[in-house]
Design an enzyme around this catalytic site. Structure first.
Site, PDB file in Angstrom:
ATOM      1  N   GLY A  87       0.835  -1.209   0.000  1.00 43.21           N
ATOM      2  CA  GLY A  87       0.000   0.000   0.000  1.00 43.21           C
ATOM      3  C   GLY A  87       0.860   1.246   0.000  1.00 43.21           C
ATOM      4  N   GLY A  89       2.755   3.833   1.270  1.00 42.49           N
ATOM      5  CA  GLY A  89       3.350   4.177   2.559  1.00 42.49           C
ATOM      6  C   GLY A  89       3.880   5.600   2.590  1.00 42.49           C
ATOM      7  NE  ARG A  90       8.495   6.335  -1.132  1.00 37.98           N
ATOM      8  CZ  ARG A  90       9.697   6.507  -1.620  1.00 37.98           C
ATOM      9  NH1 ARG A  90      10.411   7.533  -1.239  1.00 37.98           N
ATOM     10  NH2 ARG A  90      10.190   5.664  -2.487  1.00 37.98           N
ATOM     11  CG  ASP A 122      11.155   8.780   5.993  1.00 38.09           C
ATOM     12  OD1 ASP A 122      10.625   8.261   4.975  1.00 38.09           O
ATOM     13  OD2 ASP A 122      12.246   9.397   5.945  1.00 38.09           O
ATOM     14  N   GLY A 123       7.690   7.975   5.287  1.00 37.48           N
ATOM     15  CA  GLY A 123       6.696   8.627   4.425  1.00 37.48           C
ATOM     16  C   GLY A 123       7.278   9.711   3.526  1.00 37.48           C
ATOM     17  NE  ARG A 173       3.595   7.301  -8.992  1.00 33.29           N
ATOM     18  CZ  ARG A 173       4.173   6.322  -8.294  1.00 33.29           C
ATOM     19  NH1 ARG A 173       5.391   5.929  -8.578  1.00 33.29           N
ATOM     20  NH2 ARG A 173       3.533   5.754  -7.301  1.00 33.29           N
ATOM     21  NE  ARG A 180       0.303   0.813  -6.848  1.00 36.47           N
ATOM     22  CZ  ARG A 180       1.446   1.479  -6.792  1.00 36.47           C
ATOM     23  NH1 ARG A 180       2.574   0.840  -6.926  1.00 36.47           N
ATOM     24  NH2 ARG A 180       1.452   2.784  -6.596  1.00 36.47           N
ATOM     25  CG  ASP A 268       4.840  -3.843  -5.135  1.00 40.12           C
ATOM     26  OD1 ASP A 268       5.417  -4.907  -5.431  1.00 40.12           O
ATOM     27  OD2 ASP A 268       5.424  -2.895  -4.605  1.00 40.12           O
ATOM     28  CG  ASN A 269       7.083  -1.415  -8.011  1.00 37.34           C
ATOM     29  OD1 ASN A 269       6.333  -0.661  -7.397  1.00 37.34           O
ATOM     30  ND2 ASN A 269       8.245  -1.792  -7.532  1.00 37.34           N
TER      31      ASN A 269
HETATM   32  P1  AMP Z   1       8.791   0.727  -3.691  1.00 43.17           P
HETATM   33  O1  AMP Z   1      10.082   0.019  -3.436  1.00 43.17           O
HETATM   34  O2  AMP Z   1       8.936   2.205  -3.889  1.00 43.17           O
HETATM   35  O3  AMP Z   1       7.956   0.060  -4.719  1.00 43.17           O
HETATM   36  O4  AMP Z   1       7.973   0.626  -2.315  1.00 43.17           O
HETATM   37  C1  AMP Z   1       7.589  -0.593  -1.723  1.00 43.17           C
HETATM   38  C2  AMP Z   1       6.706  -0.310  -0.537  1.00 43.17           C
HETATM   39  O5  AMP Z   1       7.410   0.431   0.460  1.00 43.17           O
HETATM   40  C3  AMP Z   1       5.463   0.507  -0.836  1.00 43.17           C
HETATM   41  O6  AMP Z   1       4.437   0.039  -0.008  1.00 43.17           O
HETATM   42  C4  AMP Z   1       5.883   1.909  -0.469  1.00 43.17           C
HETATM   43  O7  AMP Z   1       4.801   2.730  -0.159  1.00 43.17           O
HETATM   44  C5  AMP Z   1       6.751   1.653   0.762  1.00 43.17           C
HETATM   45  N1  AMP Z   1       7.742   2.706   0.993  1.00 43.17           N
HETATM   46  C6  AMP Z   1       8.854   2.966   0.259  1.00 43.17           C
HETATM   47  N2  AMP Z   1       9.542   4.003   0.786  1.00 43.17           N
HETATM   48  C7  AMP Z   1       8.855   4.409   1.875  1.00 43.17           C
HETATM   49  C8  AMP Z   1       9.041   5.435   2.857  1.00 43.17           C
HETATM   50  N3  AMP Z   1      10.089   6.261   2.833  1.00 43.17           N
HETATM   51  N4  AMP Z   1       8.116   5.565   3.835  1.00 43.17           N
HETATM   52  C9  AMP Z   1       7.058   4.732   3.886  1.00 43.17           C
HETATM   53  N5  AMP Z   1       6.825   3.750   3.010  1.00 43.17           N
HETATM   54  C10 AMP Z   1       7.700   3.581   2.013  1.00 43.17           C
HETATM   55 MG    MG Z   2       6.397   0.836  -5.747  1.00 44.57          MG
END
Ligand code: AMP
Ligand code: MG
Length: 501
Positions: A87, A89-90, A122-123, A173, A180, A268-269
């Site tokens: 989900g 997260g940021r 940290d979002g 974005r 997804r 998820d990507n």
């Molecule tokens: P990603 O690697 O960007 O596809 O992210 C994978 C998951 O990690 C997703 O659920 C993102 O929302 C979460 N995520 C990545 N970076 C952060 C962050 N700095 N703070 C919170 N959630 C994150």
């Molecule tokens: Mg992602």
């Protein structure tokens, strides 16, 4: 001056997303505004006149009127392992907006604070990765690759801590949707068939409205088949799946055409719309090598350049699994209905690969023997560690009276006469096909990294603008193009990209 946001995804209900508000930042300041994209989206702001307001809106400090921000729920297979709890997260989906052609686009802030999906994160987002996403997605768009876009980068005036403090940023974005494969997996993992149906209907409405027209025709002719609002016929689900598959073919083939390595093709990507999403650990290939990997966490090369066709098929098989209960109540029946679509997808992408590679050497309709011609060229390129982009540029130029230089001419001395003989009858057409298929410039890793470093150090965007001006015309050599055509001196041997930045 208004932005006409709707909240169509939000209307699906609370199992699809949670209401979360962007966390305000200390001192938002507009760094990049995609003026052309803003115009297409009918957003009436310009960097010159509205920088402060844009910074307020696209940092999340001020809510756009009518926006109901949410973080979207999804699951996903990460490097092959299923994680039911991902989900946003940021990220915050602010809403969706229609462009000048009526196409709807999600407007999403990334780096805008935590949600219940954040886990330990940290979002936030550091400036470097935000700029990287902007640069890469602009380059990919100009290369003709289906992609999410970036509307804005706003610096936050706050530090983001990774292994050291970095300037923080929020990137906006834009995507035709953020649905997804992992969104389907989220409901599948919870055995929530009702939500799966709702999601499928929503996705059809959003991405494949032509299927609705067909459905209407079908129901008029046989009223017994009528489906209820949140129900969906098996036939419709299969058509939807086929439509999703057909979007993935040009996506992955255009990556292979330009030498793009996504780097983290987790489910998820992978968008169902077939847009490139998540520019975290992506990179461009220099010397032709199917095993090229730059991502520091991809130790087994799961997402190597040459694995991407296989991985998209794997991801689509995971999507198929989520749809089985919508296809038939008996799982074997459902599998029997969906498997032929995956087999067709395999055939389409293999055939498409041949057609795409043939186009790179000027052949419009590949015939018997062309696969061999292509494979022989690629084998030489791999053995001699030839640069992918430069080699096809040299071959393109060779059709326009310029000689192939040494040592390339020697390396290809047996192959060139075979190729010339094949395309001789349609040389002019071959040349124009090659010009539109082979970019003369790509966003090479060493240039991207050098620009990111200089933007972060001195905040000066002049060099970035110059780079973007070249990348926006990747099939034409303009005055500055030559500065960015060079392969890295060390072949990017020590180059690594990172996730979760
Ligand atoms: P990603 O690697 O960007 O596809 O992210 C994978 C998951 O990690 C997703 O659920 C993102 O929302 C979460 N995520 C990545 N970076 C952060 C962050 N700095 N703070 C919170 N959630 C994150
Ligand atoms: Mg992602």
């Amino acid at each position: 001056m208004t932005i006409n946001l709707s909240n169509n995804y939000q209307a699906l209900g609370t199992s699809f997303s949670e209401q979360t508000f962007p966390a305000p930042v200390a001192a938002p300041s507009l760094l990049l505004w995609n003026e052309t994209l803003a115009k297409t989206l009918t957003i009436p702001f310009s960097q010159k006149d509205d920088a402060e307001l844009i910074a307020q809106y696209f940092s999340g400090n001020q809510l756009i009127e009518g926006s109901k921000p949410v973080s979207q729920a999804y699951s996903g297979h990460q490097f092959g392992n299923f994680n039911p709890h991902l989900g946003d997260g940021r990220a915050h989906l602010l809403g969706d907006i229609a462009d000048t052609e009526g196409q709807r686009w999600d407007i999403q802030l990334k780096g805008s604070g935590v949600s219940s999906f954040s886990r330990q994160g940290d979002g936030r987002c550091a400036l470097g990765p935000a700029l990287r996403e902007y640069m890469m997605s602009e380059a990919m768009f100009a290369l003709g690759v289906p992609t999410t876009r970036c509307l804005a980068v706003v610096t936050t005036g706050e530090n983001v801590y990774r292994e050291r403090p970095y300037d923080g940023a929020v990137v906006t974005r834009v995507a035709t949707s953020h649905i997804r494969v992992g969104t389907f997996q989220y409901f599948s993992a919870r055995n929530d068939t009702d939500s799966l149906k709702k999601l499928t209907n929503y996705a059809i409405n959003r991405h494949f409205p032509e299927l609705l027209v067909e459905q209407k025709v079908a129901t008029t002719s046989s009223p017994d088949d009528e489906t209820m609002a949140d129900d969906i016929s098996s036939e419709q689900v299969l058509k939807f799946f086929s439509a999703v598959l057909s979007k993935q073919v040009p996506l992955v083939l255009s990556w292979l055409r330009v030498g793009f390595i996504h780097g983290v093709m987790n489910t998820d990507n992978t968008t169902i719309s077939g847009e490139t999403i998540d520019y975290g650990p992506c990179a461009m290939m220099n010397a032709y090598d199917l095993d090229t990997v730059f991502s520091s966490i991809d130790r087994n090369g799961r997402y190597a350049f040459g694995k991407q066709i296989g991985i998209i098929q794997w991801n689509m098989t995971r999507l198929a699994e989520t749809l089985l209960p919508l296809v038939a109540s008996d799982e074997d029946d459902a599998v029997a209905k969906i498997e032929p679509l995956l087999a067709q997808f395999h055939q389409d992408i293999q055939q498409g690969y041949l057609t795409m590679m043939a186009a790179k050497i000027g052949i419009d309709e590949p015939e018997q023997g062309d696969a061999q011609l292509i494979n022989d060229l690629l084998a030489i390129m791999q053995k001699q560690k030839l640069d992918y982009t430069q080699t096809f540029t040299a071959l393109t130029k060779a059709l326009n009276k310029s000689e192939i230089e040494q040592p390339l001419a020697d390396m290809l001395n047996e192959w060139l006469p075979r190729w010339h003989a094949r395309i001789e009858p349609f040389k002019a057409a071959a040349h124009s096909l090659m010009v539109s298929t082979n970019p003369v410039v790509i966003p090479r890793n060493h240039h991207v990294e050098a620009l990111l470093a200089s933007c972060q150090e001195n905040g000066d965007l002049t060099a970035l603008d110059k780079f973007l001006a070249v990348l926006r015309q990747p099939y034409t050599e303009i005055t500055d193009t030559k500065h960015y055509q060079d392969a890295p001196v060390d072949g990017d041997n020590s180059y690594h990209t990172y996730c979760g930045t």
